[in-house]
Design an enzyme around this catalytic site. Structure first.
Site, short mmCIF file in Angstrom:
data_model
loop_
_atom_site.label_atom_id
_atom_site.label_comp_id
_atom_site.label_asym_id
_atom_site.label_seq_id
_atom_site.Cartn_x
_atom_site.Cartn_y
_atom_site.Cartn_z
N PHE A 93 49.97 63.43 55.10
CA PHE A 93 50.01 63.80 56.52
C PHE A 93 48.68 64.46 56.87
O PHE A 93 48.63 65.61 57.32
CB PHE A 93 51.18 64.75 56.84
CG PHE A 93 52.53 64.26 56.39
CD1 PHE A 93 53.25 63.38 57.19
CD2 PHE A 93 53.07 64.65 55.16
CE1 PHE A 93 54.50 62.91 56.78
CE2 PHE A 93 54.31 64.19 54.75
CZ PHE A 93 55.03 63.32 55.56
N CYS B 16 56.00 73.42 59.52
CA CYS B 16 55.68 74.06 60.80
C CYS B 16 56.92 74.18 61.68
O CYS B 16 56.82 74.36 62.89
CB CYS B 16 54.56 73.33 61.52
SG CYS B 16 54.89 71.60 61.78
N ALA C 249 54.28 57.99 54.85
CA ALA C 249 54.11 58.84 53.66
C ALA C 249 55.34 58.79 52.75
O ALA C 249 55.20 58.82 51.53
CB ALA C 249 53.84 60.27 54.10
#
Ligand code: SAH
Length: 404
Positions: free
Chosen positions: A232, A347, A287
Site C-alpha cells: 500500500f 489509520c 495487495a
C-alpha cells in the site's frame, strides 16, 4: 437547501443532560439526539450551549444537518468571533514551529485538535491546501478571516481548496469545486526528512500526501535493511525513505496514478537513491492477492511495511477490520526472514491501539513467529491528539522485529 448565514452570536442551543455531561467531561461534540432545542438557529451559527437548567457550557459551532450538531469552540463566551479565529490560527502556527523538524510539508490546522472544528489546512512547501468540513467553517466571513490570517502569517504562493462533495452534501452545503482560492500555483515539490516529493494540489488522494506518517517514515528507516516490501505504498512515502538503507525495495499499490507519482518521486530523489544503481520497483496489484501469491511461492523479505487504507469506517466494522488486518499481518510475518522488520499501520480510529496490538499478537502466534516490539507509534505531532477527544487519535504504527 438551507443557507449558511454564519451568524455571530446571541443564539442558544439547549442540550440534554447527557449532552451536557459529555461537554463537562471534556469532549467537544454533542450529537443531534442530545439537542433539546435549536429554535431559530441558522445553519452554521456560533451559539451558546446551555444545559436544561439554562447554565451556559460554552460557545459552539452549530450544524443543522450533521449528526454532530454541536462542536465546541470555546468554554468561554465569544465576544469577537473573527478575533478568536485569528488567534487560533496564530496558535496553531506557533505550535508547528516548535514541533515540526526537517520538513516543509505538515498539517497546519487539524480541526478540533487545534480548536478550529471543521477546518483542515495542510502546507506543502509554498502551497496551502484547505478543507472545509462544516457549515460554520464555510460561512463567508469565517472563510475570509481564516484565509487572510493564514496568508498574512505564512506568506505562501497560493491557497487551494480541496472539496469532498460527500461532506458538502452531508452538511447540506451547495456544491463547490476544488480549486485555487488565492494565487496561481497549484503544484510544487516538498521535502520531508530530506526526501523530496511532487505535490499537485488538484490531483491525488486526500490532501495530496499522507503527512501523518512523516515521523514514522524516519523511524522505519532506522531499522529497515535488506530486501524491502512497501505494501500500500501510494506515492512511495515509506519506500523512498527506506531505500537508502536497503538492498532492494518494491512498492505495491492498486492505484496506477499513485504509482506513476511514486516513480516520478523516485526520479526526483535520484542522487540520494542511486549511488549504487538502486531502482525501486513499483507493482500495480491487489495487495491481498499478491501477498498470498508471494507467501505461497516462498518469497522472503527483510523489511515489510503494511499501511492499508482504513478498514473500519465505523465501530460496527471493527471485527471485520481486525480480520483484514490479521490476514495481512499474518502473511507478512510468514514472509519475513529472522531478524526481519515489520512496520505495520492502521489509520482506523475505531481500531484502538490495544485492539491493534492484540491482533498482531494473534497473527504472530498463528504464524509461529516471535515478535519483539521496538516502537509503538502514532500520528506525527502536527496532527495533535486531544486526550479528552479520542476521535482525534487515529493512526497506529507498530515497528517489530521477528526474532525467530
Ligand atoms: N503508505 C502510503 C499511504 C497508503 S494509503 C504513504 O505513506 O503515503 C493506502 C493505499 O492503499 C492507497 O494508495 C490505495 O491506492 C491503496 N490500496 C487500497 N486498496 C488496495 C488493495 N486492495 N491493494 C493494493 N493497494 C490498495
Amino acid at each position: 437547501m438551507s443557507k449558511t448565514t454564519g451568524s455571530l452570536g446571541g443564539l442558544a442551543v439547549k442540550v440534554s443532560p447527557r449532552g451536557a455531561s459529555r461537554l463537562k467531561d471534556g469532549h467537544a461534540w454533542v450529537y443531534r439526539s442530545d439537542v433539546v432545542s435549536a429554535d431559530g438557529v441558522p445553519p452554521g451559527s456560533l451559539v451558546s450551549v446551555v444545559d436544561h437548567r439554562g447554565q451556559i457550557l460554552g460557545s459552539a459551532l452549530y450544524s443543522s444537518s450533521s449528526q454532530i450538531a454541536i462542536r465546541l469552540i470555546s468554554r468561554e463566551p465569544v465576544a469577537d468571533f473573527p478575533a478568536l479565529l485569528r488567534q487560533r490560527v496564530a496558535d496553531a502556527i506557533v505550535y508547528r514551529e516548535s514541533m515540526v523538524r526537517h520538513a516543509n510539508a505538515y498539517r497546519v490546522i487539524f480541526s478540533e485538535a487545534d480548536f478550529l472544528p471543521g477546518l483542515i489546512v495542510d502546507r506543502y512547501n509554498d502551497i496551502l491546501s484547505l478543507q472545509v468540513l462544516t457549515q460554520a467553517m464555510d460561512a463567508e466571513i469565517v472563510r475570509q478571516t481564516l484565509i487572510s490570517e493564514l496568508i498574512e502569517r505564512l506568506r505562501l504562493a497560493s491557497v487551494v481548496e480541496r472539496v469532498d462533495p460527500r461532506v458538502r452534501q452531508l452538511e447540506d452545503l451547495p456544491p463547490r469545486t476544488s480549486g485555487l482560492v488565492q494565487g496561481e500555483k497549484t503544484s510544487t515539490i516538498f521535502t520531508m526528512n530530506g526526501v523530496q516529493f511532487h505535490f499537485d494540489a488538484l490531483e491525488g488522494q486526500k490532501t495530496g500526501a499522507f503527512l501523518d506518517q512523516r515521523e514514522n517514515y524516519a523511524a522505519a528507516a532506522q531499522y529497515a535493511h535488506g530486501e524491502a516490501l512497501d505494501v500500500f505504498c501510494y506515492q512511495g512515502g515509506f519506500a523512498l525513505h527506506l531505500a537508502p538503507g536497503c538492498s532492494r525495495v518494491t512498492g505495491i499499490d492498486s492505484s496506477r496514478p499513485a504509482l506513476e507519482v511514486a516513480d516520478q518521486n523516485a526520479a526526483l530523489n535520484h542522487a540520494r537513491l542511486n549511488h549504487n544503481d538502486k531502482e525501486i520497483e513499483w507493482i500495480e496489484a491487489n495487495a491481498f492477492d499478491l501477498l498470498k501469491d508471494y507467501a505461497s511461492s516462498g518469497q522472503r523479505y527483510d523489511t515489510i511495511v503494511l499501511d492499508p487504507p482504513a478498514f473500519a469506517k465505523t465501530k460496527r466494522d471493527l471485527d471485520a477490520a481486525l480480520r483484514g488486518y490479521k490476514e495481512l499481518n499474518l502473511r507478512a510475518l510468514k514472509m519475513l526472514r529472522p531478524g526481519g522488520v515489520l512496520v505495520t499501520c492502521s489509520c482506523s480510529h475505531h481500531v484502538g491501539p490495544s485492539d491493534f496490538l492484540e491482533m498482531l499478537a494473534d497473527a504472530a502466534r498463528d504464524a509461529h513467529r516471535t515478535l519483539r516490539l521496538v516502537e509503538v507509534r502514532g500520528q506525527a505531532k502536527d496532527h495533535p491528539i486531544l486526550l479528552n477527544l479520542p476521535e482525534t487519535a487515529y493512526l497506529k504504527c507498530v515497528i517489530a522485529i521477528v526474532s525467530q
